[in-house]
Write a protein that holds these residues in place. Structure first.
Motif, PDB file in Angstrom:
ATOM      1  N   TRP A 282      24.140  -3.908  47.175  1.00  0.00           N
ATOM      2  CA  TRP A 282      23.990  -3.185  45.909  1.00  0.00           C
ATOM      3  C   TRP A 282      23.402  -4.069  44.832  1.00  0.00           C
ATOM      4  N   PHE A 283      23.717  -5.376  44.869  1.00  0.00           N
ATOM      5  CA  PHE A 283      23.228  -6.291  43.838  1.00  0.00           C
ATOM      6  C   PHE A 283      21.976  -7.048  44.269  1.00  0.00           C
ATOM      7  N   SER A 284      21.428  -6.685  45.405  1.00  0.00           N
ATOM      8  CA  SER A 284      20.232  -7.373  45.900  1.00  0.00           C
ATOM      9  C   SER A 284      18.982  -6.643  45.401  1.00  0.00           C
ATOM     10  N   PRO A 285      17.812  -7.263  45.555  1.00  0.00           N
ATOM     11  CA  PRO A 285      16.578  -6.594  45.122  1.00  0.00           C
ATOM     12  C   PRO A 285      16.309  -5.274  45.845  1.00  0.00           C
TER      13      PRO A 285
ATOM     14  N   GLY B 268      20.731   1.699  45.088  1.00  0.00           N
ATOM     15  CA  GLY B 268      21.115   2.311  43.833  1.00  0.00           C
ATOM     16  C   GLY B 268      19.998   2.310  42.813  1.00  0.00           C
ATOM     17  N   LYS B 269      18.898   1.634  43.164  1.00  0.00           N
ATOM     18  CA  LYS B 269      17.790   1.568  42.202  1.00  0.00           C
ATOM     19  C   LYS B 269      17.059   2.903  42.193  1.00  0.00           C
TER      20      LYS B 269
ATOM     21  N   ASP C 126      12.887   2.574  34.407  1.00  0.00           N
ATOM     22  CA  ASP C 126      12.498   1.634  35.453  1.00  0.00           C
ATOM     23  C   ASP C 126      13.608   1.642  36.498  1.00  0.00           C
ATOM     24  N   ALA C 127      13.602   0.642  37.413  1.00  0.00           N
ATOM     25  CA  ALA C 127      14.542   0.673  38.547  1.00  0.00           C
ATOM     26  C   ALA C 127      15.997   0.660  38.101  1.00  0.00           C
TER      27      ALA C 127
ATOM     28  N   ILE D 273      13.863   9.440  39.125  1.00  0.00           N
ATOM     29  CA  ILE D 273      15.181  10.062  39.304  1.00  0.00           C
ATOM     30  C   ILE D 273      16.192   8.929  39.476  1.00  0.00           C
ATOM     31  N   PRO D 274      17.345   8.963  38.810  1.00  0.00           N
ATOM     32  CA  PRO D 274      18.328   7.878  38.960  1.00  0.00           C
ATOM     33  C   PRO D 274      18.828   7.792  40.397  1.00  0.00           C
TER      34      PRO D 274
END
Lengths: 354, 332
Positions: free
Chosen positions: A30-33, A37-38, A57-58, A107-108
């Motif tokens: 989830w916290f990687s590039p 979730g982006k 943006d992402a 879209i989120p």
């Protein structure tokens, strides 16, 4: 009843370990590039409305204030020939309002709980997580790889256990103590070699064929896996220790004096420690198999994990790793349940509340 | 001794006697020292030599200049129609003037074997530091404060970490974080950093379990009860009396095990290719072996890196075993 309670405890522990290990990995992802979730997909304006949540943006998202309009605010119909840039305004919620081109609005992405429980675990249970880098379903790709890797890993484990039993019997029979020490040291030196060095040298020396055929490659993997990376050496030392402890027990000594077969009396007592050692070795072999499969080009989980790491395909890598931890946890569960049924001391200890 | 000799001593005879006694004493000392070496732990000696060589190689790597010496051999080539002259590179071969020949890039193999220690030395130290810190903290806390949620929670956390095969964890970290980096230089640095961090974290359960068992055993010792009776705090008892005074051999043992394991992982991944380990431009024992894979079995280009890898891992493992057997209390 108490047995059922103990077995239930172990199953609960298995489920907890599997869930938590997948949670940790999903959190890392989830916290990687490459986080799922982006925001990635563009907004479909036919279905959007003012007040919807959109992303500029992402990572940055806000509330849509206006639908797409030209910069001057005129309503210019899109005739399909004239390119008209349209803009939207998004309230980011921190007091700032950003104006972006309508084509750049995204879209989120899903929230972490929704993605982890819904998309990932829901996909695992419904056998549809998503596509891998080659377009095939991720779970199908993982299962195909597992069909190559699991026989190699468990074959190496069985080979290691059998060879260790033979070596321990031979070393205890050997009448010369100095020879015993020398042979043990030579075996440890051979076993401590990394898997790739062993495979390389054995191929160069002609012990293993090169190039390997598709039906020889798994066998070659098994050979270098069960010897290298201290696999054989550690099992040998641990089993020798267990043998020495058992040999000094009174009932074994009495059986020996009566002329009974020591093998018949010792083997059942050696099986449980051997089972524990083997269960611990599975995780180790699943790591070493990555190297072995890449040396002999076996299309298993090892080769797949390196491909997924370099493509990159984080979803495939996550699914693959969760599958591997599932196998490791399952083997531990089977060992614990067998111990409960075989060793009455565990049930008795629980009954006495000690 | 003849009492007359005590009264009537000949000075010359006395001097001879002292000299001979001294000589005999020296010979006896030398013989006893040699005989004492029979009981010396060969593993301790071998491991110490390996560690000294590794540290020396790392220091030397900072000062040596690698000579690039590409030599070519004139060969006859035939296209099937005509015979012509061509040149074939003689890399991965014995070369005059170079001790072990050259590697696949033409550099002196002896120099690149030393330089290759740069690929693993400091990352391995970092990995060991992470494992020692977190492993000691978790193991000590779980072992000292037994019977509560702290112990159960810590054990569950360690079980979760232990469920991942160590190499898979390294690959996962590389895949999640490094694969998106387009700058190769930054990618290599990040890859080694993640390799070190992930291996350190993956080793935490092993070390934590060892510390947990030791701390649990020492808790019942009388010196701990005496320390508590004197009013010393739990932090002081655990930190100084148990960990510092009694658990250092355990930490030293696992430090050497993990250092050897890091060398194994780094050389394995470098052997597989530059996308997984260090790139070809940075020497590593793994990529030196891969680069000369077409050479002869008994050539220096094959034997050199293989011996370096196996000897390092063996020496560090032996040293860890010897330290454990010699210095750990209660270990047989």
């Amino acid at each position: 009843m108490k047995t059922a309670w103990l077995v239930g405890q172990k199953v609960g522990h298995f489920v907890a370990v599997l869930f938590l290990s997948s949670l940790v990995l999903a959190g890392l992802l989830w916290f990687s590039p490459g986080s799922p979730g982006k925001a990635r997909d563009p907004v479909v304006w036919d279905k959007a409305a003012v007040g919807d949540r959109v992303c500029v943006d992402a990572r940055s998202c806000g509330v849509l204030e206006t639908m797409p309009t030209t910069e001057s605010g005129e309503d210019v119909p899109d005739d399909g020939f004239t390119f008209v840039k349209k803009y939207v305004r998004v309230d980011l919620g921190d007091g700032s309002v950003q104006q972006i081109e309508s084509g750049e609005a995204l879209i989120p992405g899903p929230s972490f709980p929704r993605w982890f429980l819904g998309t990932f675990w829901g996909g695992v249970l419904s056998w549809d997580i998503g596509p891998a880098y080659n377009g095939e379903p991720v779970l199908s790709v993982v299962m195909l790889g597992a069909r190559q890797t699991m026989p190699i890993v468990f074959g190496a484990l069985v080979a290691a256990v059998l060879v260790t039993l033979i070596l321990v019997s031979f070393l205890t029979w050997l009448p010369f103590p100095s020879m015993r020490g020398l042979l043990r040291t030579l075996l440890l030196i051979l076993s401590i070699s990394p898997v790739f060095v062993l495979g390389f040298l054995m191929t160069k020396a002609g012990v293993l064929p090169h190039p390997v055929n598709w039906w020889v490659a798994p066998g070659a993997c098994i050979i270098i896996l069960f010897i290298g990376d201290s696999s054989l050496g550690e099992l040998l030392l641990q089993l020798e220790n267990e043998y020495r402890h058992l040999r000094s027990r009174d009932y074994i000594h009495a059986a020996g004096l009566r002329g009974a077969s020591l093998f018949k009396h010792m083997l059942p007592a050696l099986l449980m420690p051997l089972g524990s050692m083997s269960a611990a070795k599975v995780a180790f072999l699943l790591g070493s198999v990555v190297i072995a499969e890449n040396i002999y080009a076996v299309p298993g989980l090892g080769m797949l994990s390196l491909k997924a790491a370099t493509k990159p395909d984080p979803l495939l890598l996550l699914t693959l790793t969760v599958f591997i931890t599932f196998v490791v946890a399952l083997v531990s569960l089977i060992r614990d349940v067998l111990e409960i049924f075989i060793d009455p001391r565990i049930r008795k200890t629980t009954a006495e509340g000690v | 001794m003849d009492p007359n000799k005590l009264i009537h001593r000949d000075p010359g005879e006395e001097a001879d006697g002292v000299a001979s006694r001294l000589a005999k004493g020296a010979v006896r000392d030398i013989v006893e020292t040699i005989l004492r070496w029979r009981h010396a732990d060969i593993r301790l000696i071998f491991g110490s030599i390996v560690v000294v060589l590794l540290v020396g190689a790392r220091i030397a790597a900072a000062f040596i200049d690698v000579d690039q010496l590409q030599t070519y051999l004139e060969v006859e080539r035939t296209s099937g129609f005509s015979v012509g002259a061509g040149f074939q590179t003689t890399n991965c071969r014995a070369v005059d003037g170079l001790l072990l020949g050259n590697d696949r890039n033409g550099y002196a193999l002896s120099a690149t074997l030393l330089e290759a220690t740069q690929a693993f030395f400091f990352p391995a130290l970092m990995s060991c530091a992470i494992a020692l810190f977190f492993g000691t903290l978790l193991g000590a806390v779980a072992g000292y404060f037994r019977g509560g949620m702290l112990e159960s929670g810590t054990k569950l956390l360690l079980t979760v970490i232990a469920a991942y095969p160590r190499l898979i964890l390294v690959i996962v970290a590389v895949g999640f974080f490094v694969a998106y980096l387009h700058d190769p230089g930054r990618a290599v640095g990040m890859r080694l950093l993640l390799m070190a961090a992930m291996l350190g974290i993956a080793y935490v359960p092993v070390l934590a379990l060892a510390i947990y068992q030791k701390v649990g055993a020492f808790q019942r010792e009388q010196f701990v009860e005496a320390a508590r009776a004197h009013g010393l705090s739990d932090t002081r008892i655990l930190g100084y009396h148990i960990l510092w005074a009694n658990c250092m051999p355990v930490l030293a043992r696992h430090f050497f095990y993990l250092f050897g394991y890091f060398i194994l992982v780094e050389t394995s991944l470098s052997y597989l290719g530059p996308e997984y380990g260090v790139p070809g431009s940075i020497p590593s024992w793994g990529n030196l072996l891969a680069g000369c894979s077409k050479g002869e079995l008994m050539s220096a280009a094959v034997i050199g890196p293989s011996v370096a890898i196996v000897t390092s891992i063996l020496g560090l493992t032996f040293l860890g075993d010897a330290i454990g057997e010699r210095f750990e209390r209660g270990r047989t």
